[in-house]
Design an enzyme around this catalytic site. Sequence first.
Site, short mmCIF file in Angstrom:
data_model
loop_
_atom_site.label_atom_id
_atom_site.label_comp_id
_atom_site.label_asym_id
_atom_site.label_seq_id
_atom_site.Cartn_x
_atom_site.Cartn_y
_atom_site.Cartn_z
N ASP A 98 3.60 -81.49 69.14
CA ASP A 98 4.58 -82.13 70.01
C ASP A 98 4.24 -82.06 71.49
OD1 ASP A 98 6.05 -82.99 67.87
OD2 ASP A 98 7.58 -81.44 68.00
N TYR A 106 13.80 -84.38 66.56
CA TYR A 106 14.19 -83.01 66.87
C TYR A 106 14.55 -82.82 68.34
CZ TYR A 106 13.70 -80.10 62.73
OH TYR A 106 13.93 -79.49 61.52
#
Length: 689
Positions: A335, A423
Site C-alpha cells: 500500500d 481499507y
Amino acid sequence: MMSTFNHPPNPMASACNTLLLLSVFVFSLSIFSTASIHNHHHRHHPLDPLSLHELDRVRTIITASHHNISFHYVGLDEPDKSTVLSWLSRHTAAKPPPRRALIIARLNHQTRQFIVDLSTRSIVSDEIYGGSGYPILTFEEQTAANSLALSYAPFRASVSKRGLMVEEIVGLSFTVGWFGEEGRGRRIVKVMFCYLDGTVNIFMRPIEGITVTVDLDEMKVIEYRDRLMVTVPKADGTDYRESAQKPPFGSLLKGITVVQPDGPSFTVHGHQIRWANWDFHLGFDMRAGGIISVASIYDVEQQEQRRVLYRGYISELFVPYMDVTEEWYFRTFFDAGEYGLGLCAMPLQPLTDCPQNAVFMDGYLSVHNGTPVKKTNVFCIFERYAGDIMWRHTEAGIPGNLITEVRPEVSLVVRMVSTVGNYDYIIDWKFLQSGSIKLTVGLSGMLEVKGTEYTHVDQINEEVYGTLLAENTLGERHDHFLTYHLDLDVDGDVNSFVKTHLQKKVVSNNISPRQSYWTVMSETAETESDAMIQFGLRPLELLVVNPNKKTKVGNYVGYRLIPGSTIAPLLSDDDFPQRRGAFTKYNVWITPYNKSEKWVGGLYTSQSRGDDTLAQWTLRDREIEGKDIVMWYTVGIHHVPYQEDFPLMPRTSTGFELRPSNFFESNPVLKVKPPTQVNWSSCPTSKTD
C-alpha cells in the site's frame, strides 16, 4: 508539505451532558507551559516537507526541459543525518542546509530519478532507472485506466450479457505483482469491477469473472478476459451511510466531549511540536504519510533535552490475499510503495475523526502533471484524556492511615487516516509524559469480498478462500503487515541492540523450598544476523541502549520495544509474493543507518522482484554494535473475516510501544501534577436516581 493550522467549530451541548477537561499543566520550565499555535513565517527546519511554493518550483524546473513527463513522487531529499544533527546542536542559529527535492517520474516509458536544488533552481542529478519495479501509481493514470476499461467494447458486451447497466459500474485498478516473468515487461494494472445500483458500498457488489489488463504507459487494453458469470451480491443491507439506515436503532448515548477552555497545552512552530516534556518534528510525505523526526524528551532531574528518535514512519504496508484463483492470485498489495499512504490520506472530520479539542494541519503533494495540491486536515493533533490512569497506589498496610495517590494519564496524539481502496487505516502516534511512545494502527472500512453462488455454508464443499458473510458474498482471508522504520537515537546516535532472554533455572542442592525460578541472560547483537527476531519462540526483552551512557547505579540507558500482536508470514519463502515481502520473515531487524535504506519493499515496489528489500540489504551482515542503528519492526494481523465485518468493519487495531528502560534515574512522572480540574456546578458528580 504542511502549512495551515485549523481549529474545528465549537458547538456545545448541555454542560450536564458533557465531560470536560482543562488541560493546563504545570512544569518546572515555563517553555513547556504555553498553549499556542504559531503559523507565522519561520526558518526552514532541514526536515521540513516541501512547501506549496517549493513543489511548484520543482514542477517549473523539471518541465522546462522535460515535456510530457508524469510525476509519481515528489518529496524532500533529506540532508545527511550528520548535517541535520550539527544544525540542531547549534540550536538552529546556523543557516539550514540547502533545500533539495527528490523526484521520481516517468518519461518515454522510462523511470527517471531527479534531484533538484531549490536554492539554485537547477537539476543536480538526472538518472534513468533500469532495474525491476516501477514507482507509485498516480490517481490520474488509475482513473484513465478505469475509464478506458469501462468504454472497451468487449467489456460492454459482457455487461449486456449479464443484464447489468454500464452507468452503474465502477472500475478499480489493481497492481499485479510479479510471478516470475522475465525481462522488463510492461507497466500494467488489472481493472476489476463493482456495481452500484442501490448502494454506495461498491466493494460489497463485485462483478466476478471480468478482467481488463491495461498498459499504463501506452494507456491501451492489452488483454481481456471474461471467464465466468457469478451472481452479483444484493445491494440490500450494504449501504453504510447514516441517512440510509432504518429502524431498529441502538441506544442513544448522552453527549460527551473533551474541552480545553484555555486552549491546548502544546505549541506548534512550523512543523515543530512541543508538549509537556516532548519536542518533535512532524512531516508529511506522499509515500509514508506522517513522519516523526528528532523526537526528544526533557529530563527534569538532569535539566536537559535528551534524544530518543531521529526518524520514524511506516515504511511499508503489505496486504496479501489468500485466494489463488485467476481473478485473485495477484492481489498482494504494497500500500505504501504502490499506492502511497500519504497520497491516499483523507481529510479528517472534526468531531468524528478527531475530538473537539483537536488542531488540524494541512499537507501538500504533487499530482500527475506536477501541480501542487493541498490535502486539507491531513493531520490532527490533540491531547487525549479518557479516564486512563498514569499511576496509582493505595496503601492500606499502615494502621489507621489509608493513603491513596492517583495521577490521570493525559497523552498527545498525532493522527492521520489513509484510505487505500477499501481499507481505512487510522494511524496514531501517542506521546506519554512517562517517556513512552505508543504507535497504533486502527483498521476499518470494507472487506474485499468475492461473489459466489453459495447462499448458505451447508452448500460449501470446496476451498472458497473466505467466509460466507451474506448471500452470494465471501469475505476473503488476507494479512496486514505494517513495517515501521524506527531510527532510535537513545541519548545519542551510537547505540547497540540487546536481547535479554528469560530463562528457567532449576534450584539445586535444596537451598530453597522452591524448585525453579526464571532469570535473565543478555547478549548484545554484533551483526545484522544476530538481530533477526521472530516473536513467539521464547520470551524476550529487546532494548536499544547507549553503550556510552549509564545510570548512576550502572545500567545502560535504553528504550525497550514492547510488541503488540505477533504476526508471522504463513506463505512459503519461495512464493513470489513472499519473495517481494521477505521483510516480514522476521518481526525485528536491525541495520546500520544508511540514508538510502528507507523502503523495506524497495524504492520501486510496483511489479518489483524482491531484489531491493530489507532482506537483501541484511545479507551483507554488517556490524551493528556501537553504531548508529535503525530498528525495523513489523506488526499486523491475519484477518479471518466474520459476519460482524459486513457490510463495514468495526475498527480493530494493532500496535506497540517504545518504552524508556533505565533511561531515567527513577520514575519520570512521579512529580507530574494532574491537569487543573474544571468544576461545573450544574453538573452532577455522582449517580442520582
